[in-house]
Scaffold this motif. Sequence first.
Motif, PDB file in Angstrom:
ATOM      1  N   LEU A  54     -59.900 -48.864  37.298  1.00 21.91           N
ATOM      2  CA  LEU A  54     -60.838 -49.951  37.001  1.00 21.91           C
ATOM      3  C   LEU A  54     -60.414 -50.704  35.749  1.00 21.91           C
ATOM      4  O   LEU A  54     -60.471 -51.945  35.707  1.00 21.91           O
ATOM      5  CB  LEU A  54     -62.247 -49.385  36.837  1.00 21.91           C
ATOM      6  CG  LEU A  54     -63.334 -50.403  36.492  1.00 21.91           C
ATOM      7  CD1 LEU A  54     -63.468 -51.457  37.577  1.00 21.91           C
ATOM      8  CD2 LEU A  54     -64.680 -49.704  36.258  1.00 21.91           C
ATOM      9  N   GLU A  55     -60.001 -49.987  34.722  1.00 18.10           N
ATOM     10  CA  GLU A  55     -59.544 -50.645  33.497  1.00 18.10           C
ATOM     11  C   GLU A  55     -58.343 -51.540  33.772  1.00 18.10           C
ATOM     12  O   GLU A  55     -58.246 -52.661  33.245  1.00 18.10           O
ATOM     13  CB  GLU A  55     -59.200 -49.592  32.442  1.00 18.10           C
ATOM     14  CG  GLU A  55     -60.420 -48.843  31.915  1.00 18.10           C
ATOM     15  CD  GLU A  55     -60.040 -47.670  31.031  1.00 18.10           C
ATOM     16  OE1 GLU A  55     -58.837 -47.345  30.967  1.00 18.10           O
ATOM     17  OE2 GLU A  55     -60.945 -47.085  30.397  1.00 18.10           O
ATOM     18  N   THR A  60     -59.512 -54.595  35.896  1.00 15.13           N
ATOM     19  CA  THR A  60     -60.308 -55.504  35.070  1.00 15.13           C
ATOM     20  C   THR A  60     -59.418 -56.331  34.151  1.00 15.13           C
ATOM     21  O   THR A  60     -59.636 -57.536  33.964  1.00 15.13           O
ATOM     22  CB  THR A  60     -61.325 -54.706  34.233  1.00 15.13           C
ATOM     23  OG1 THR A  60     -62.155 -53.946  35.095  1.00 15.13           O
ATOM     24  CG2 THR A  60     -62.197 -55.629  33.401  1.00 15.13           C
ATOM     25  N   SER A  79     -61.606 -59.952  33.691  1.00 18.25           N
ATOM     26  CA  SER A  79     -63.074 -59.851  33.800  1.00 18.25           C
ATOM     27  C   SER A  79     -63.707 -59.668  32.426  1.00 18.25           C
ATOM     28  O   SER A  79     -63.127 -59.038  31.533  1.00 18.25           O
ATOM     29  CB  SER A  79     -63.450 -58.678  34.705  1.00 18.25           C
ATOM     30  OG  SER A  79     -62.831 -58.794  35.970  1.00 18.25           O
ATOM     31  N   MET A 117     -67.322 -55.603  33.497  1.00 22.16           N
ATOM     32  CA  MET A 117     -66.740 -54.276  33.325  1.00 22.16           C
ATOM     33  C   MET A 117     -67.834 -53.212  33.224  1.00 22.16           C
ATOM     34  O   MET A 117     -67.739 -52.133  33.839  1.00 22.16           O
ATOM     35  CB  MET A 117     -65.865 -54.253  32.072  1.00 22.16           C
ATOM     36  CG  MET A 117     -65.273 -52.892  31.737  1.00 22.16           C
ATOM     37  SD  MET A 117     -64.173 -52.286  33.027  1.00 22.16           S
ATOM     38  CE  MET A 117     -63.627 -50.733  32.284  1.00 22.16           C
ATOM     39  N   ALA A 177     -69.441 -52.753  36.684  1.00 14.05           N
ATOM     40  CA  ALA A 177     -68.510 -52.068  37.584  1.00 14.05           C
ATOM     41  C   ALA A 177     -68.387 -50.588  37.220  1.00 14.05           C
ATOM     42  O   ALA A 177     -68.290 -49.727  38.101  1.00 14.05           O
ATOM     43  CB  ALA A 177     -67.139 -52.739  37.535  1.00 14.05           C
ATOM     44  N   LEU A 235     -65.496 -53.154  41.140  1.00 16.52           N
ATOM     45  CA  LEU A 235     -65.240 -54.419  40.453  1.00 16.52           C
ATOM     46  C   LEU A 235     -65.619 -55.594  41.341  1.00 16.52           C
ATOM     47  O   LEU A 235     -66.207 -56.579  40.874  1.00 16.52           O
ATOM     48  CB  LEU A 235     -63.766 -54.495  40.054  1.00 16.52           C
ATOM     49  CG  LEU A 235     -63.352 -55.716  39.231  1.00 16.52           C
ATOM     50  CD1 LEU A 235     -64.117 -55.773  37.917  1.00 16.52           C
ATOM     51  CD2 LEU A 235     -61.847 -55.714  38.961  1.00 16.52           C
ATOM     52  N   HIS A 261     -68.510 -58.401  40.420  1.00 21.98           N
ATOM     53  CA  HIS A 261     -68.221 -59.841  40.375  1.00 21.98           C
ATOM     54  C   HIS A 261     -69.155 -60.614  41.300  1.00 21.98           C
ATOM     55  O   HIS A 261     -69.658 -61.680  40.932  1.00 21.98           O
ATOM     56  CB  HIS A 261     -66.759 -60.093  40.770  1.00 21.98           C
ATOM     57  CG  HIS A 261     -65.826 -60.145  39.608  1.00 21.98           C
ATOM     58  ND1 HIS A 261     -65.729 -61.230  38.767  1.00 21.98           N
ATOM     59  CD2 HIS A 261     -64.941 -59.232  39.135  1.00 21.98           C
ATOM     60  CE1 HIS A 261     -64.825 -60.994  37.832  1.00 21.98           C
ATOM     61  NE2 HIS A 261     -64.330 -59.785  38.029  1.00 21.98           N
ATOM     62  N   PRO A 303     -62.497 -60.846  42.454  1.00 21.97           N
ATOM     63  CA  PRO A 303     -61.495 -60.844  41.384  1.00 21.97           C
ATOM     64  C   PRO A 303     -60.089 -60.998  41.934  1.00 21.97           C
ATOM     65  O   PRO A 303     -59.814 -60.626  43.077  1.00 21.97           O
ATOM     66  CB  PRO A 303     -61.692 -59.464  40.734  1.00 21.97           C
ATOM     67  CG  PRO A 303     -62.276 -58.617  41.815  1.00 21.97           C
ATOM     68  CD  PRO A 303     -63.124 -59.534  42.639  1.00 21.97           C
TER      69      PRO A 303
END
Length: 305
Positions: free
Chosen positions: A188-189, A192, A197, A202, A205, A231, A235, A245
Amino acid sequence: MLGPNASLDSELRGAPVPDGVAAGTRVPRGPPEKLCAPPGLEEALSSLGLAGEREYAGDIFAEVMVCHALPRRALPRTITPEMRALVVDWLVQVHEYLALAGDTLYLAVHLLDSYLRAGRVRLHRLQLLGMACLFLACKMEECVLPEPASLCLLSAGSFSRAELLRAERRILSRLDFRLHHPGPLLCLELLTALAGSGPQVMLLATYFLELSLLEAEAAGWEPGRRAAAALNLAHRMLDGAGSRPKPTLYSSVELDPLEWCMVRASLRGPAPGRAAVFLKYARPQRQGTSLAAARLLRRPQPGPP
């Protein structure tokens, strides 16, 4: 909600035990064996503090995003998804109480699911198994380890220090010391950072991703896909129904089942045995994210023209 020093034995013994429980039905899955490094990957790694690894950007992306999921094997006959969720919910509370790193929780739940799918598990030892998985995850992710005796106290004396260490050895033996796992939080990091994002997206998510830990069916999805679904859902909730995204690594068909799983978990709210994540993200420190998510999901959506 159970406190971090509460015993689960009484609640687990009272839960019904069916003859067999499947981990959940899923659409055909599996990311492509080779993902091309998307544009902006080196800059994204730099924003995550990995500027010195730019030379290996493509390899890092492949290692993190193309990580296989657990086998499509049912939970042991003695363990239901509700029992598993109860233990994971308790681990979330213990994790927050000890102020551990985020990756520690995801690795602990992954080890728990790996062990559950590897063979028979005694119901009255499920809480002990969860704590032993958290202890092993701490050894992989934390700089300072919690004392085994302290972990035993948090279980209200349900097991001893010796039992905890024996459980740790059983896990290592059954999993053949295979503890490394690029968790969905790291995915995820990275996603993002690639999408640029904002912090609100963040945070939302991350809430959806942590909610998925409570769902047995989500354990059968790859970390990268789980992160992409969280994510994508964040969004769409904050930026509009058609927002997605970039880069788009998965199609809507691939993400929809997981997004619905996260939506159901969010709308469930602080249900008994599944309240820890909702209450954790309802606090001012996390901007009341769970409350805002429930309001957004209940908001009427515009119909087709």
